[in-house]
Structures are given as C-alpha cells and as structure tokens.
Design a protein around this motif. Structure first.
Motif, short mmCIF file in Angstrom:
data_model
loop_
_atom_site.label_atom_id
_atom_site.label_comp_id
_atom_site.label_asym_id
_atom_site.label_seq_id
_atom_site.Cartn_x
_atom_site.Cartn_y
_atom_site.Cartn_z
N LEU A 1 0.84 -1.20 0.00
CA LEU A 1 0.00 0.00 0.00
C LEU A 1 0.88 1.25 0.00
O LEU A 1 0.60 2.23 -0.71
N GLU A 2 1.93 1.22 0.80
CA GLU A 2 2.85 2.36 0.83
C GLU A 2 3.47 2.61 -0.53
O GLU A 2 3.49 3.74 -1.02
N ASN B 1 -11.68 -3.46 2.88
CA ASN B 1 -11.26 -4.65 2.14
C ASN B 1 -9.76 -4.63 1.81
O ASN B 1 -9.14 -5.68 1.71
N ARG B 2 -9.19 -3.44 1.64
CA ARG B 2 -7.76 -3.40 1.32
C ARG B 2 -6.93 -3.89 2.51
O ARG B 2 -5.84 -4.43 2.33
N LEU B 3 -7.47 -3.70 3.73
CA LEU B 3 -6.74 -4.18 4.92
C LEU B 3 -6.82 -5.69 5.06
O LEU B 3 -5.88 -6.33 5.51
N ILE B 4 -7.96 -6.26 4.68
CA ILE B 4 -8.07 -7.73 4.69
C ILE B 4 -6.99 -8.31 3.79
O ILE B 4 -6.27 -9.24 4.17
N ALA B 5 -6.86 -7.74 2.60
CA ALA B 5 -5.83 -8.23 1.67
C ALA B 5 -4.43 -7.98 2.23
O ALA B 5 -3.56 -8.84 2.14
N ALA B 6 -4.23 -6.79 2.81
CA ALA B 6 -2.89 -6.43 3.28
C ALA B 6 -2.44 -7.30 4.45
O ALA B 6 -1.26 -7.63 4.58
N ALA C 1 -10.58 -8.95 -3.79
CA ALA C 1 -9.69 -9.62 -4.74
C ALA C 1 -8.86 -8.59 -5.52
O ALA C 1 -7.66 -8.78 -5.74
N ALA C 2 -9.51 -7.51 -5.93
CA ALA C 2 -8.79 -6.47 -6.68
C ALA C 2 -7.71 -5.84 -5.82
O ALA C 2 -6.59 -5.58 -6.29
N HIS C 3 -8.02 -5.59 -4.54
CA HIS C 3 -6.99 -5.07 -3.62
C HIS C 3 -5.83 -6.06 -3.50
O HIS C 3 -4.67 -5.66 -3.49
N CYS C 4 -6.16 -7.33 -3.37
CA CYS C 4 -5.13 -8.37 -3.24
C CYS C 4 -4.17 -8.30 -4.43
O CYS C 4 -2.95 -8.29 -4.26
N GLN D 1 -2.01 -5.21 -4.60
CA GLN D 1 -0.94 -5.25 -3.61
C GLN D 1 0.09 -6.33 -3.93
O GLN D 1 1.00 -6.60 -3.13
N GLY D 2 -0.09 -7.00 -5.07
CA GLY D 2 0.90 -7.99 -5.48
C GLY D 2 0.85 -9.29 -4.71
O GLY D 2 1.80 -10.07 -4.71
N ARG D 3 -0.28 -9.53 -4.04
CA ARG D 3 -0.43 -10.79 -3.29
C ARG D 3 -1.10 -11.84 -4.17
O ARG D 3 -1.89 -11.51 -5.05
N PRO D 4 -0.85 -13.12 -3.87
CA PRO D 4 -1.51 -14.17 -4.65
C PRO D 4 -3.01 -14.20 -4.38
O PRO D 4 -3.44 -14.18 -3.23
N LEU D 5 -3.77 -14.25 -5.46
CA LEU D 5 -5.22 -14.38 -5.35
C LEU D 5 -5.60 -15.83 -5.64
O LEU D 5 -5.27 -16.36 -6.70
#
Lengths: 394, 394
Positions: free
Chosen positions: A94-95, A230-235, A255-258, A261-265
C-alpha cells in the motif's frame, strides 16, 4: 501494554478520526511531517488544500482524547506505526502504491488501527490467509469455507476475514472451532460489532485472536468503509482466497486489492449453475489477475507457507525434531515441494508440480535433496513422503 | 454415392484393417507410396521393418473386400482421403505432428473412416464442438452438458462426442433434442454400437447426423482404441469442452489431444467437493494447456464461431437479412464482440471482453463500428444489443 508515547497516540487518534480511511493526501501529509506536527497543523488549518479538503468536516471537532478514553473503556487499544506490534510489512505494498504511483496513487495505508483482543498484531500476518466471499453464501460455499479455514487453522495459518454473514462467518467459526486465532477486520467502530448477529463470533475472536478496525469507536459501518476496509483484509493476509462471490460481490473488491498489492489471489470454483460462483469464475478468467484455482487446504498451504515454517508456529502440531532437522537440510523450494505431497499416496512429478504451483523442472531438481534428507522416497510412478516422516506430519 | 475408384477404396479398406489406428509407420508408408502401392507391397511383405512390425498380425489375413461388403450390407460407407467429403482440414494438425516432429511423431491421422448416417463429413467439422466427460457423471454434469449441447446445437454447432454413457450421452441427446446434427466418434466397428445401452442414440445420430469409426466392421471397442479414438474427437471439433472428469478420466486424454493439435480447450468447473470435477480443475490449473474456463453457451460460441457465421448454416435460425447485412459491415473481431453480448442486459466493456476472450482495448475499438452498423447501442454502464436486432437474434 503500549510502548508508544501518549502524545503520539493522541495525535494518531485525532488523525484516525479526522478523515475517512485510505485518504492519500492525509497519509502523505502525515508521512512528510510526522503525526505530531501533522495533527497540530491540521487543527490550525495550516495544510495543503487537498489535505484541508478531505479533513474539512471533522478537522476542528475531532477529539482524539475522547476517542482514546472511549476505546480504553471498551477494552480497545490503538496500535500505531510507532508501536512494536505495528504490522509494517503488511502495508508495504500500500505504501509503495502511494509513493511510487504518482499518476494514480492509493489507497493509502492505515494511519492507525483500533484493536481489541489478545493476539499480537505484528505476528498475525506472518502466516495468514484471508477467506472471503458472499454474504448470501450457499451451503456449498459455507461448507468449503469451513473446511478450508479449519484445515488451515490446524496448520497454524491465521484466518482473516470481515466478520460478515455467509463465507466470512463460516471461515471465522471454523478457525475458532480449531482453537486457533482468527482476525476480524471490521468496517465500523469496535464498540459496535457489525453485523450484530455475529456478535458471538466477534467475542470469541477477541478471546482467541483479534478484531481490528481503522475507524474510531462509534463509527458506523457505512458502505464506503467496507470498500476501504477490504484493502486491509488483503494487506493483513499472505494470500486471499475467494470462496463464493456473485458477479457484483464485495469479495471481488477484496480480490482487486489483493492483486494490486501484489499478493496471490486464490479462487475456489463452483457449479456454473450457481450465481454465487459466477464472480469466482470471472476472477479465474481475468488473465491480468493470474488467480490460482484452489481446491484444498494443501493448495493454499503451498502458497501461504511450507510445512517447515508452519510447524514452528503451531504448538499443538510441533513435529518431532527429526522432521524439523530434515526440513532444515533442504532449501525453500524443496520445502514447498514437500508440502505439496499428499499425506499417504504417491504422486507423479507433474501432478506434484501442479499442486505446488511451481515448474516440473524445479520439482525434479528438488527431489534428490528431499530423498537425501530422508523426507521422501521415489517410487515407480513418482514420489511419496517417506513412511518415517509420514505419521509425524499431519 | 462414392466418388472414389473402387481399387482405392479396396486398398484403404485393407490398410484400415491391417494395423491398429494411429500407427505412424503405416501412415507414413501410405503417405509416401500412395494407398494402392502401399497395400500391394504390404501384402508382399515388401516394406520397412517398422511397418512390417505393426502389420505383422494381420498383413496376410486382412480382407478389404470382405470388410467393404460387410460394411455395405450394414449401411456403412468408407470415406477416404481421396473422397470429396474427407475432412482434410480437421486432420491438418495430426499430419503436421507426424511430419514435422521427427523425434516424437504422432499419433497419425486416420487412414480412412467408416461412416454411417446422413450427414456430410466434410462440413460437420466447420463449426463443431466436442463435449466430453465422465461416464459416471453427476446430475450436475449431465445438466450442464445438456444445456450447453442444446444451446450450441440451436446455434448451428455440431456436437461431437464418443457415444458413451454420462456426459457423452447427455450431449448427444440434447443435440438430437434440438433437431440438430450430432457426430458420434466410435471406438469399435459401426455394426456394434458401444455401449449397447446407447443403441437408440446411435440410431438417431445416424438419422440426424453421423456415426464414424476408424475401425472396420466387427472390431471390438478395446481400451486402446478409445485412447486413439479420442484424438479424432478433438480433430473433428473446433474446440473441445470437458464438462466433468475424474482425475483419471479418459476425457483428460481427449483434452491432451485437443491441446497437442493446437485447438482451444474449454473446461467447465464444478464443486471442489466433487471428484467428478477434479479432473476439470486439474486441466484449468495446467498452465501449458491454457484452458479456458467456460460457463455458458455464449462462452463457447465466442470460441467456435460468431453468430454471423452460424446463421448461414442454421436453416431454422436464419436471421432476417437486416441482421446479416449489419454483421457484414463489421469485421471478425466486432462480430465476436457482438456474439459475446447477453441477449437483453447491458454489459460493461470489461465483462464483455472477458466473455469474448479478447482484450478490453479490442472491444472498445469494435464498439463504434457495431454502433454504426446499428447492431449495438451504448448505455451508461456499457453496451447492449440494439433492440431492433435483439428479437431476431436468438
């Protein structure tokens, strides 16, 4: 309990109240000037126009002390970036998206988190999986969410979700049923669990894990707060698993936030005759998301962490020294391959590569080291866990 | 009926009997010397060692004339590469895989096909979809196979399958129920429909379409013949759709043939709690297969052909000149975009791109032409079929 100076807590409490979460101008302003100066200047109206704009409604009325007092009365503490247990790594993406993407920055990392419960926020995310999905879940979705969450929780993975009805509740409940920690990321103030019908889940989550929110006590869970929540759930999760989602589900937002943020969906498919799986299939069809289709606990473990890593954290499942020593002899890829092996059956190298989500060549290269360490044995049609390692593993 | 000289038919009938299907040495020998010389030399034992090896069991005993006579008595004709209705294009990929891949050639194209029924083999594959899957299908799988086959058949797509129980039967039945052609590719001789329990489906398929086999009359449907048969199902179809498959299903073999022939592989997901969808999910997870997840008739139509192409072939659905004229004004991509539009609802450009399986940018570029031709109208949230075109379309 808290290791942070009171004036910083006070400033952060004020900043947490003064604008809606995820505001990039405010976050950047605080990043530039630090919380103390930022709060002081905001109160005085001495800030750039975009910052004044997002804080105009509450800049003069916000009362950090009142919020801190109310929180403490409710057993809620404020965790800030200056705290030892601030999960800084979780918010790295996010940063970066705020700092590096000048044209389209955001959403911003949180300025502070209100927390209730016994867990430690910093360690929760080291091995965590978000399990999210439809509120109006089907029995299929609830069953799958429960089984995945239970299995992951047993293997030391923290289950993160939003505390909503349906998939969220099934996931939290199953983690609690496994006597494991779970993390609820709430959209409103922690003094008002939302939805009320899940109040018992919130209570148990506080006892066994944590409930967190960006919003100060008393904040209503409005729709836009769900989207920024939702962005915090992903983060706060190593990976996000979408179990069921209609075509306009909030889970698709998570899912879009995930992805951003470059995390695996990770996505669970379902019947094409079910509208509650249509959103999942849409995610799987998006080439840019590179979502992984998952079916089982093992599929998810292959992504969120290897058996070797997990064993350290799961007191009830600590393996005998023998397995741990053996795992110490092999590299990360080999550990991941080992983690992809079925409990008893042998498996072909191709299938194993699929399960691990890595290339066949890498699996082939890892097998000799695993065999040398006594972790696996080769068979006619592939490999399997060495019998001596088998009973101690799951 | 047949346009081919009797001596060539006789030679091909002999060659069709003399080795098991898909034999690369025999196919190459025939390709080099032509069917007449190849048959003559084989009978005399004058052929390279690999060819003699694959033909040793039946080289002297095979009786092409007896097979042709038996076939004619049973209403079966022999279609050969020299025939007008030989589907040469369908076998292009098999030919290339034999000719160009010296290290690992094959499997070979068929030497001849035994055919029963009223359809024309050459046109059947122009717009055809294989629908394959488990014999032990669930009610979910049979329902989905039926709905997809019915919808595709109504839009002029020939349904190709293997005539087996389960998914195959559901697909054939639904196509027949739509009064459309269907193509059964059988593993044994056409004088003995296999399985016997589907004899009624074979009969109706002959009346409304075709039943074909590589094997001469009297041949038993042994297991290895199913595996070589599967390459023909893939070859005779524009794309192959796997509806349900266990992890060791024969449908995965058909899928592998589809991919190795460079055809699009389409896969229907299902509940992760169902073993009958586990094979489908395994296909979707194989990166090298690049399988497309499909949920609907429209998803499949987007791959096997556009509405404009299909309308020409579907007498009962021939559109008014107006729609056809309009479609003639736009290019192939735009037609594909049009085909991806839902019947009534509006749709976002992103979702439309997903449904069509093409990039968002290409959809955006196609919309102005479609609007100019009066085929679509733009709305606040995307596009929809122009009302004037709507009622005539489906």
């Amino acid at each position: 309990m808290n290791d942070v100076a009171e004036d910083i807590l006070l400033a952060r409490a004020y900043l947490s109240r003064v604008a809606e979460p995820a505001s990039v101008p405010l976050w950047s302003f605080v990043r530039e000037h630090g919380p103390l100066e930022a709060a002081q200047r905001l109160r005085a109206g001495d800030a750039p126009q975009p910052v004044l704009a997002v804080t105009s409604a509450r800049r003069t009325s916000a009362d950090g002390q009142a919020d801190l007092d109310a929180a403490r009365r409710g057993g809620i503490r404020l965790v800030v970036p200056e705290s030892d247990d601030w999960p800084g790594l979780a918010f790295g993406a996010l940063e970066r998206n705020c700092v590096n993407r000048a044209s389209e920055p955001g959403p911003a990392p949180p300025l502070a988190l209100w927390v209730r419960g016994n867990g430690d926020l910093a360690t929760v995310g080291q091995r965590a999986a978000a399990i999210v999905g439809a509120r109006a879940a089907t029995s299929y979705g609830e069953q799958v969410a429960s089984e995945l969450a239970y299995g992951l929780a047993l293997r030391g993975v923290t289950i993160v979700s939003g505390g909503a009805y349906g998939i969220d509740a099934a996931a939290h409940r199953a983690a609690l049923g496994a006597d494991a920690a779970t993390l609820i990321v709430s959209a409103g103030g922690l003094d008002r669990p939302y939805p009320q019908g899940n109040a018992a889940i919130f209570e148990r989550a506080e006892a066994q894990g944590l409930v967190v929110s960006e919003s100060p006590p008393g904040t209503a869970p409005h729709r836009h707060r769900f989207l920024t929540r939702n962005r915090l759930i992903a983060a706060l999760s190593t990976a996000t698993v979408v179990v069921e989602a209609a075509i306009r589900s909030g889970a698709l937002n998570t899912a879009a936030h995930c992805v951003s943020q470059g995390r695996p969906l990770l996505v669970v498919p379902g019947p094409v005759t079910s509208g509650m799986s249509a959103g999942c299939h849409a995610l799987l069809r998006r080439e840019d998301y590179q979502a992984l289709l998952v079916e089982s606990v093992d599929d998810i473990l292959a992504v969120v962490g290897s058996a070797g890593e997990g064993l350290d954290q799961t007191a009830s499942l600590v393996a005998p020294d023998r397995l741990r020593e053996a795992l110490d002899q092999v590299d990360v890829t080999a550990r991941r391959v080992f983690d992809g092996l079925p409990a008893h059956a042998e498996i072909s190298v191709e299938r194993l590569a699929e399960r691990c989500g890595i290339g066949v060549r890498d699996v082939v290269r890892a097998v000799p080291a695993l065999a040398l360490a006594g972790l696996v044995e080769r068979s006619e049609d592939g490999v399997r866990i060495h019998p001596a390692m088998r009973q101690t593993r799951r």
